[in-house]
Design a protein around this motif. Structure first.
Motif, PDB file in Angstrom:
ATOM      1  N   ALA A   1       0.866  -1.448   0.406  1.00 48.35           N
ATOM      2  CA  ALA A   1       0.092   0.066  -0.172  1.00 48.35           C
ATOM      3  C   ALA A   1       1.170   1.526  -0.418  1.00 48.35           C
ATOM      4  CB  ALA A   1      -1.143  -0.118   1.713  1.00 48.35           C
ATOM      5  N   GLN A   2       2.000   1.470   0.439  1.00 48.27           N
ATOM      6  CA  GLN A   2       3.213   2.300   0.750  1.00 48.27           C
ATOM      7  C   GLN A   2       3.398   2.606  -0.672  1.00 48.27           C
ATOM      8  OE1 GLN A   2       5.879   1.722   3.331  1.00 48.27           O
ATOM      9  NE2 GLN A   2       6.636   3.775   3.119  1.00 48.27           N
ATOM     10  N   LEU A   3       3.799   1.645  -1.700  1.00 57.84           N
ATOM     11  CA  LEU A   3       4.662   1.704  -2.595  1.00 57.84           C
ATOM     12  C   LEU A   3       3.379   1.931  -4.043  1.00 57.84           C
ATOM     13  CD1 LEU A   3       6.782   1.074  -4.434  1.00 57.84           C
ATOM     14  CD2 LEU A   3       5.843  -1.337  -4.958  1.00 57.84           C
ATOM     15  N   GLU A   4       2.673   1.726  -3.967  1.00 53.54           N
ATOM     16  CA  GLU A   4       0.934   1.736  -4.131  1.00 53.54           C
ATOM     17  C   GLU A   4       1.139   3.614  -4.017  1.00 53.54           C
ATOM     18  OE1 GLU A   4      -1.930  -0.501  -3.842  1.00 53.54           O
ATOM     19  OE2 GLU A   4      -1.074  -2.505  -5.090  1.00 53.54           O
ATOM     20  N   ALA A   5       0.567   3.514  -2.904  1.00 52.49           N
ATOM     21  CA  ALA A   5       0.629   5.733  -2.671  1.00 52.49           C
ATOM     22  C   ALA A   5       1.723   6.346  -3.061  1.00 52.49           C
ATOM     23  CB  ALA A   5       0.696   4.895  -1.005  1.00 52.49           C
ATOM     24  N   ILE A   6       2.470   6.068  -3.295  1.00 52.51           N
ATOM     25  CA  ILE A   6       3.256   6.799  -4.064  1.00 52.51           C
ATOM     26  C   ILE A   6       3.393   6.527  -5.518  1.00 52.51           C
ATOM     27  CG2 ILE A   6       5.820   6.794  -5.155  1.00 52.51           C
ATOM     28  CD1 ILE A   6       6.794   5.669  -1.843  1.00 52.51           C
ATOM     29  N   LEU A   7       3.586   5.854  -5.988  1.00 56.73           N
ATOM     30  CA  LEU A   7       2.799   5.749  -7.884  1.00 56.73           C
ATOM     31  C   LEU A   7       1.927   5.239  -8.566  1.00 56.73           C
ATOM     32  CD1 LEU A   7       5.953   2.403  -7.426  1.00 56.73           C
ATOM     33  CD2 LEU A   7       6.709   4.534  -7.977  1.00 56.73           C
ATOM     34  N   PHE A   8       0.750   5.618  -8.507  1.00 61.51           N
ATOM     35  CA  PHE A   8      -0.810   5.535  -8.589  1.00 61.51           C
ATOM     36  C   PHE A   8      -1.058   6.429  -8.678  1.00 61.51           C
ATOM     37  CE2 PHE A   8      -3.097   1.315  -7.382  1.00 61.51           C
ATOM     38  CZ  PHE A   8      -1.581   0.647  -7.379  1.00 61.51           C
TER      39      PHE A   8
END
Length: 202
Positions: free
Chosen positions: A81-88
């Motif tokens: 979720a942390q990675l997705e919050a950055i990239l999405f």
């Protein structure tokens, strides 16, 4: 202009259908390319990922160590979720930019968003309808093992990381069954395209 999400399970043959649709005149947004572009060396996205996940994120040439990031987020919902919050947000902005370019060009009657994880990232709410390239689960497993040289357990792990293809089938508005021959797939794509164009023309 209609925005259609085109998706499929791993090894379903989605790229083949994308090629067919492109030849028919569809505008194509390759969401995988955009997802790679936002973490190119020197990009804002990669810098943010490195700050969040540490120096091991970067390889010696400045590119992202995808194997490392994959190992960090695989099976860890919070890290994922942390990675997705950055990239999405960056990916969505890239998709919007590509859609705008195609619409301004005015050469294509419809835009397909080529997005393997359309349902997994819940992007289906951003498109007018979804098309699924389908193969039955047994065929999917066999093709993936053959294509990538995976063992059965390795292939199953990757298949199970996605929404089951039969569940995707229940959610899509148009199904292209790619279990058979290329000619059979071509016939389905052409028929679906003609029906779409007729619908657009009203």
């Amino acid at each position: 202009m209609l925005h259609i999400g085109l998706t499929g399970g791993i090894a379903s043959g989605k790229s083949t259908v994308v090629t067919m649709l492109r030849k028919l005149g569809a505008g194509i947004v390759d969401c995988d390319v955009i997802a790679h572009d936002v973490v190119e060396p020197g990009s804002q996205g990669l810098q943010a990922v490195a700050e969040a996940f540490g120096p091991k994120t970067l390889l010696a040439d400045g590119s992202m160590d995808r194997a490392y990031i994959g190992s960090v987020v695989f099976g860890d919902k919070a890290k994922k979720a942390q990675l997705e919050a950055i990239l999405f947000p960056l990916i969505h902005a890239g998709i919007d930019g590509e859609i705008k370019k195609i619409e301004e060009n005015k050469k294509n009657p419809v835009i397909f968003l080529d997005m393997p994880l359309l349902y997994e990232v819940k992007y289906n709410s951003y498109v007018d309808e979804t098309w699924l390239v389908y193969v039955d689960p047994v065929t999917q497993l066999t093709r993936l093992m053959k294509r990538n040289g995976y063992s059965e357990s390795e292939a199953l792990a990757r298949i199970h990381a996605q929404l089951p293809i039969d569940e995707k089938r229940s959610l899509a508005q148009v199904i292209i069954d790619n279990t058979g021959s290329p000619e059979e797939t071509q016939e389905q794509v052409f028929a679906a395209w003609q029906a779409l164009i007729d619908r657009i023309k009203g």
